[in-house]
Design an enzyme around this catalytic site. Structure first.
Site, short mmCIF file in Angstrom:
data_model
loop_
_atom_site.label_atom_id
_atom_site.label_comp_id
_atom_site.label_asym_id
_atom_site.label_seq_id
_atom_site.Cartn_x
_atom_site.Cartn_y
_atom_site.Cartn_z
N LYS A 13 -32.85 -22.11 -29.12
CA LYS A 13 -33.68 -23.29 -28.00
C LYS A 13 -35.14 -23.47 -28.13
CE LYS A 13 -32.17 -20.70 -24.47
NZ LYS A 13 -31.43 -19.53 -24.99
N ARG A 87 -30.73 -20.77 -15.26
CA ARG A 87 -30.03 -19.60 -16.01
C ARG A 87 -28.73 -19.30 -14.96
NH1 ARG A 87 -33.90 -17.83 -19.93
NH2 ARG A 87 -33.22 -16.24 -21.09
N ARG A 161 -40.84 -9.62 -29.68
CA ARG A 161 -40.80 -9.31 -28.39
C ARG A 161 -40.07 -8.04 -28.04
NH1 ARG A 161 -37.72 -14.81 -26.31
NH2 ARG A 161 -36.56 -13.24 -25.05
N ARG A 172 -28.88 -9.33 -22.07
CA ARG A 172 -29.31 -10.53 -22.06
C ARG A 172 -27.86 -11.33 -22.34
NH1 ARG A 172 -33.66 -10.52 -26.30
NH2 ARG A 172 -34.04 -12.93 -26.16
P1 AMP Z 1 -36.26 -16.26 -22.78
O1 AMP Z 1 -37.63 -16.27 -23.40
O2 AMP Z 1 -35.66 -17.55 -22.29
O3 AMP Z 1 -35.14 -15.45 -23.55
O4 AMP Z 1 -36.47 -15.46 -21.58
C1 AMP Z 1 -36.83 -13.97 -21.41
C2 AMP Z 1 -36.68 -13.10 -20.28
O5 AMP Z 1 -37.06 -13.75 -19.23
C3 AMP Z 1 -34.99 -12.98 -19.92
O6 AMP Z 1 -34.34 -12.20 -20.69
C4 AMP Z 1 -35.40 -12.82 -18.39
O7 AMP Z 1 -35.50 -11.61 -18.12
C5 AMP Z 1 -36.41 -13.67 -17.92
N1 AMP Z 1 -36.17 -15.03 -17.74
C6 AMP Z 1 -36.59 -16.27 -18.41
N2 AMP Z 1 -36.13 -17.43 -17.85
C7 AMP Z 1 -35.28 -17.05 -16.71
C8 AMP Z 1 -34.58 -17.56 -15.75
N3 AMP Z 1 -34.26 -18.95 -15.66
N4 AMP Z 1 -34.09 -16.90 -14.92
C9 AMP Z 1 -34.00 -15.37 -14.78
N5 AMP Z 1 -34.68 -14.73 -15.61
C10 AMP Z 1 -35.41 -15.57 -16.63
#
Ligand code: AMP
Length: 215
Positions: A13, A87, A161, A172
């Protein structure tokens, strides 16, 4: 044109969002990036979410909806790309209401489908440039010169990360199937869903997304 990129962690993404920003002038709204920025700058909210993120769990709807609400007045004449948001069904309803309140619409939801086995390999090998955010991978996309970013030329800025490890990835993925995958049916019923195969090369996936969005 406002779009959502939907898919499990590692579906690509962020990579495709960066490309759409560069090629189409769209504005990327990544709640993951916003939360990481809050952590880096040491805000109260950043401290509050750190452990939850490192475990791979979802932070509260209230926090992420607030982050998105703050950004929707940004200048985005070519549209927003929602990356990693919504999400949950609560977040999806909130986004619909927020867009409506701004007189905006959601054009499409692109579901990037990737085999679960491939996700582990993709995620555990990935790293980004800390200066410009360009993504790389140990096997699939190495920088031309080791340690130097192809895009901005920064050296020694690559970072990984903390949640890109196998344990956090399992959590996740679990959150994706439990809380996020119902959005596929939700947006299908709203006639917004476009499904694409996210397994191919970056350029192939880009082509499919462009076709799906009539770009
Ligand atoms: P990402 O970079 O999108 O993979 O997000 C990293 C982490 O941020 C996720 O594993 C969640 O802990 C948190 N996170 C990001 N976006 C959301 C969301 N829309 N709702 C809840 N947690 C989020």
């Amino acid at each position: 044109m406002n779009i959502i990129l939907l898919g499990p962690p590692g579906a690509g993404k962020g990579t495709q969002a960066h490309r759409l920003v560069a090629e189409q002038g769209m504005v990327q709204l990544s709640t993951g990036d916003m939360l990481r920025a809050a952590r880096t700058s040491g805000t109260e909210m950043g401290k509050q979410v750190a452990a939850v993120m490192d475990r791979g769990e979802l932070v509260t709807d209230e926090i992420v909806i607030g982050l998105i609400a703050e950004q929707l007045d940004s200048d985005a004449s070519s549209g927003f790309i929602f990356d990693g948001f919504p999400r949950t069904l609560t977040q999806a309803d909130a986004l619909g209401a927020l867009l409506e309140s701004k007189g905006q619409t959601l054009e499409a939801v692109v579901e990037m489908q990737v085999d679960d086995e491939a996700l582990v390999e993709r995620i555990t090998g990935r790293f980004t440039c800390g200066a410009c955010g360009t993504g790389y991978h140990d096997s699939f996309k190495k920088p031309d010169v080791e340690g130097k970013c192809d895009n901005c030329g920064a050296e020694g800025t690559f970072k990984r990360r903390p949640d890109d490890n196998e344990d956090a990835l399992r959590t996740r993925l679990f959150a994706y199937y439990k809380d996020t995958s119902p959005l596929i049916g939700y947006y299908y019923a709203k006639d917004k869903l476009k499904r694409i195969d996210g397994l191919g090369e970056i350029e192939e996936v880009a082509g499919q997304i462009n076709t799906a969005l009539d770009l």
